[in-house]
Design a protein around this motif. Structure first.
Motif, PDB file in Angstrom:
ATOM      1  N   HIS A 108      -3.269  -8.461   2.026  1.00  0.00           N
ATOM      2  CA  HIS A 108      -3.405  -9.844   2.502  1.00  0.00           C
ATOM      3  C   HIS A 108      -2.455 -10.139   3.660  1.00  0.00           C
ATOM      4  O   HIS A 108      -2.872 -10.663   4.703  1.00  0.00           O
ATOM      5  N   ILE A 109      -1.175  -9.779   3.486  1.00  0.00           N
ATOM      6  CA  ILE A 109      -0.208 -10.162   4.520  1.00  0.00           C
ATOM      7  C   ILE A 109      -0.420  -9.370   5.804  1.00  0.00           C
ATOM      8  O   ILE A 109      -0.257  -9.890   6.914  1.00  0.00           O
ATOM      9  N   GLY A 138       1.990   1.110   2.402  1.00  0.00           N
ATOM     10  CA  GLY A 138       1.688   1.605   1.067  1.00  0.00           C
ATOM     11  C   GLY A 138       2.596   0.989   0.020  1.00  0.00           C
ATOM     12  O   GLY A 138       3.533   0.240   0.340  1.00  0.00           O
ATOM     13  N   GLU A 139       2.305   1.296  -1.239  1.00  0.00           N
ATOM     14  CA  GLU A 139       3.175   0.861  -2.333  1.00  0.00           C
ATOM     15  C   GLU A 139       4.364   1.816  -2.423  1.00  0.00           C
ATOM     16  O   GLU A 139       4.206   3.032  -2.262  1.00  0.00           O
ATOM     17  N   VAL A 140       5.539   1.288  -2.664  1.00  0.00           N
ATOM     18  CA  VAL A 140       6.757   2.097  -2.677  1.00  0.00           C
ATOM     19  C   VAL A 140       6.675   3.151  -3.783  1.00  0.00           C
ATOM     20  O   VAL A 140       6.343   2.846  -4.941  1.00  0.00           O
ATOM     21  N   ASN A 181      11.657  -0.764 -13.598  1.00  0.00           N
ATOM     22  CA  ASN A 181      10.660  -1.790 -13.923  1.00  0.00           C
ATOM     23  C   ASN A 181      10.435  -2.760 -12.759  1.00  0.00           C
ATOM     24  O   ASN A 181      10.502  -3.984 -12.915  1.00  0.00           O
ATOM     25  N   VAL A 182      10.231  -2.201 -11.577  1.00  0.00           N
ATOM     26  CA  VAL A 182       9.962  -3.016 -10.400  1.00  0.00           C
ATOM     27  C   VAL A 182       8.708  -2.475  -9.712  1.00  0.00           C
ATOM     28  O   VAL A 182       8.244  -1.367  -9.985  1.00  0.00           O
ATOM     29  N   SER A 183       8.163  -3.271  -8.823  1.00  0.00           N
ATOM     30  CA  SER A 183       7.045  -2.847  -7.980  1.00  0.00           C
ATOM     31  C   SER A 183       7.289  -3.369  -6.573  1.00  0.00           C
ATOM     32  O   SER A 183       8.031  -4.337  -6.370  1.00  0.00           O
ATOM     33  N   GLY A 184       6.661  -2.741  -5.602  1.00  0.00           N
ATOM     34  CA  GLY A 184       6.883  -3.189  -4.231  1.00  0.00           C
ATOM     35  C   GLY A 184       5.981  -2.485  -3.243  1.00  0.00           C
ATOM     36  O   GLY A 184       5.302  -1.509  -3.574  1.00  0.00           O
ATOM     37  N   TYR A 185       5.971  -3.001  -2.041  1.00  0.00           N
ATOM     38  CA  TYR A 185       5.224  -2.363  -0.954  1.00  0.00           C
ATOM     39  C   TYR A 185       6.084  -2.318   0.293  1.00  0.00           C
ATOM     40  O   TYR A 185       7.070  -3.064   0.421  1.00  0.00           O
ATOM     41  N   ALA A 186       5.707  -1.426   1.197  1.00  0.00           N
ATOM     42  CA  ALA A 186       6.437  -1.277   2.466  1.00  0.00           C
ATOM     43  C   ALA A 186       5.430  -1.023   3.579  1.00  0.00           C
ATOM     44  O   ALA A 186       4.308  -0.554   3.337  1.00  0.00           O
ATOM     45  N   PHE A 187       5.835  -1.330   4.793  1.00  0.00           N
ATOM     46  CA  PHE A 187       4.992  -1.080   5.961  1.00  0.00           C
ATOM     47  C   PHE A 187       5.892  -0.853   7.161  1.00  0.00           C
ATOM     48  O   PHE A 187       7.073  -1.236   7.169  1.00  0.00           O
ATOM     49  N   GLY A 188       5.365  -0.223   8.178  1.00  0.00           N
ATOM     50  CA  GLY A 188       6.145   0.028   9.385  1.00  0.00           C
ATOM     51  C   GLY A 188       5.247   0.111  10.603  1.00  0.00           C
ATOM     52  O   GLY A 188       4.102   0.585  10.525  1.00  0.00           O
ATOM     53  N   SER A 228       1.520  -6.100  -5.687  1.00  0.00           N
ATOM     54  CA  SER A 228       0.404  -5.162  -5.722  1.00  0.00           C
ATOM     55  C   SER A 228      -0.077  -4.817  -4.317  1.00  0.00           C
ATOM     56  O   SER A 228       0.342  -5.425  -3.328  1.00  0.00           O
ATOM     57  N   PHE A 229      -0.987  -3.859  -4.256  1.00  0.00           N
ATOM     58  CA  PHE A 229      -1.582  -3.488  -2.972  1.00  0.00           C
ATOM     59  C   PHE A 229      -2.365  -4.661  -2.385  1.00  0.00           C
ATOM     60  O   PHE A 229      -2.464  -4.796  -1.171  1.00  0.00           O
ATOM     61  N   ALA A 230      -2.898  -5.500  -3.242  1.00  0.00           N
ATOM     62  CA  ALA A 230      -3.637  -6.675  -2.756  1.00  0.00           C
ATOM     63  C   ALA A 230      -2.719  -7.599  -1.961  1.00  0.00           C
ATOM     64  O   ALA A 230      -3.127  -8.179  -0.938  1.00  0.00           O
TER      65      ALA A 230
END
Length: 330
Positions: A220-221, A278-280, A292-299, A214-216
């Motif tokens: 956090h990270i 953001g969330e992918v 049926n997956v979820s994820g986030y990415a950052f750069g 999730s976005f949470a």
């Protein structure tokens, strides 16, 4: 003869020994003069005289050579002692090398994510349009492509404009869960105080089955990571737009120079923009066949971090190789 041998053996220097050699074998030397007498000696006495003279000459030569060898060795020992260096003595050399600030910053970023159990993935610098744009929800003629001025090699090949294609390639070849970062060089047609044609990025991706990411988790990270890099700073997330994430956010930290009070560096806002996240976007997952997956990415831009950490005002100076700048990072 014994007196001359004693003088040779008691010589204290090569110069003194050479004077004795000249006394014996010079143009007017004793042995030379004796050989000159051969002209006037009767023929029947000449052989005996010459044999005796040759013996004396050989004795003197041997004595001089032996003494010269001894004096050469003594002189060599004295010179070596004078030139000797105690290698155990501490010497803080002024020529000590150091990591380039960009590489040092990248190493610190990688160390953090390795400790968080992220893997490190790499990919080619020359990419195809699909992996660099289309698979990241940037179809042909999409206006967001204008956000990245691209170096095209031909109609199908280009220099990657971000490290996001590594995320696509990793998802194509792996199944969830994925927890990775992809550090490396990227290329864009840009050159000013804060941009160069080649720079470095570190992008991250976390994917898992279902709705477990999730976005949470992202918040956090990133908050923990930014405090690891910059110390006790405030972190805020602002809504933004990236084609490959939805929702998308820009991430700011309170200015590390004025502590959020407002200064020239932060344009008197008290905040510094440091990365995007953001969330992918579901369309990205469709391109790699994920369901049926979820994820986030950052750069993030490594040079941007280095400039803030080391107080470098002009990004271009990090690439000029000026030793006056680089020597400050020893």
């Amino acid at each position: 003869m014994n007196e001359l041998i004693n003088r040779i053996n008691s010589s204290a220097s090569l110069d003194e020994l050479d004077k004795i050699r000249v006394e014996l074998f010079g143009k007017k030397g004793l042995i030379t003069s004796e050989f000159a007498k051969l002209k006037s000696i009767p023929a029947d006495e000449k052989k005996a005289f010459a044999d005796e003279l040759n013996k004396r000459r050989d004795v003197f030569n041997e004595a001089i050579l032996a003494k010269k060898t001894e004096l050469d060795f003594i002189e060599l020992k004295a010179r070596m002692k004078a030139e000797s260096i105690d290698v155990t003595l501490f010497d803080e050399s002024r020529d000590i090398g150091a990591l380039h600030p960009v590489m040092s910053t990248m190493d610190n970023i990688i160390e953090y994510f390795l400790a968080q159990n992220f893997s490190i993935e790499t990919g080619p610098l020359i990419e195809d349009d699909f992996h660099n744009f289309e698979a990241l929800n940037l179809p042909k003629y999409h206006p967001a492509r204008d956000m990245q001025d691209t170096f095209y090699i031909n109609d199908k090949r280009l220099l990657r404009t971000h490290t996001s294609p590594v995320q696509i390639r990793t998802m194509e070849n792996s199944k969830p869960p994925i927890r990775m970062i992809c550090p490396g060089a990227v290329f864009r047609r840009d050159m000013d105080l804060t941009h160069t044609p080649m720079f470095h990025q570190v992008e991250g991706l976390v994917v898992d089955d279902g709705n477990g990411v999730s976005f949470a988790n992202l918040k956090h990270i990133l908050e923990d990571f930014l405090r690891y890099m910059f110390g006790d700073v405030k972190v805020r997330f602002r809504p933004s737009f990236f084609p490959f994430t939805e929702p998308s956010t820009e991430v700011d930290i309170s200015c590390i120079f004025c502590k959020g009070k407002g200064c020239r560096v932060c344009s008197h806002t008290g905040w510094l923009e440091v990365l995007g996240s953001g969330e992918v976007d579901p369309n990205v997952f469709k391109h790699v066949g994920y369901k049926n997956v979820s994820g986030y990415a950052f750069g993030l831009g490594v040079e941007r971090f280095a400039m803030l950490l080391y107080g470098v005002p002009d990004l271009r100076s990090l690439f000029e190789g000026d030793l006056r700048l680089l020597e400050q990072f020893k």
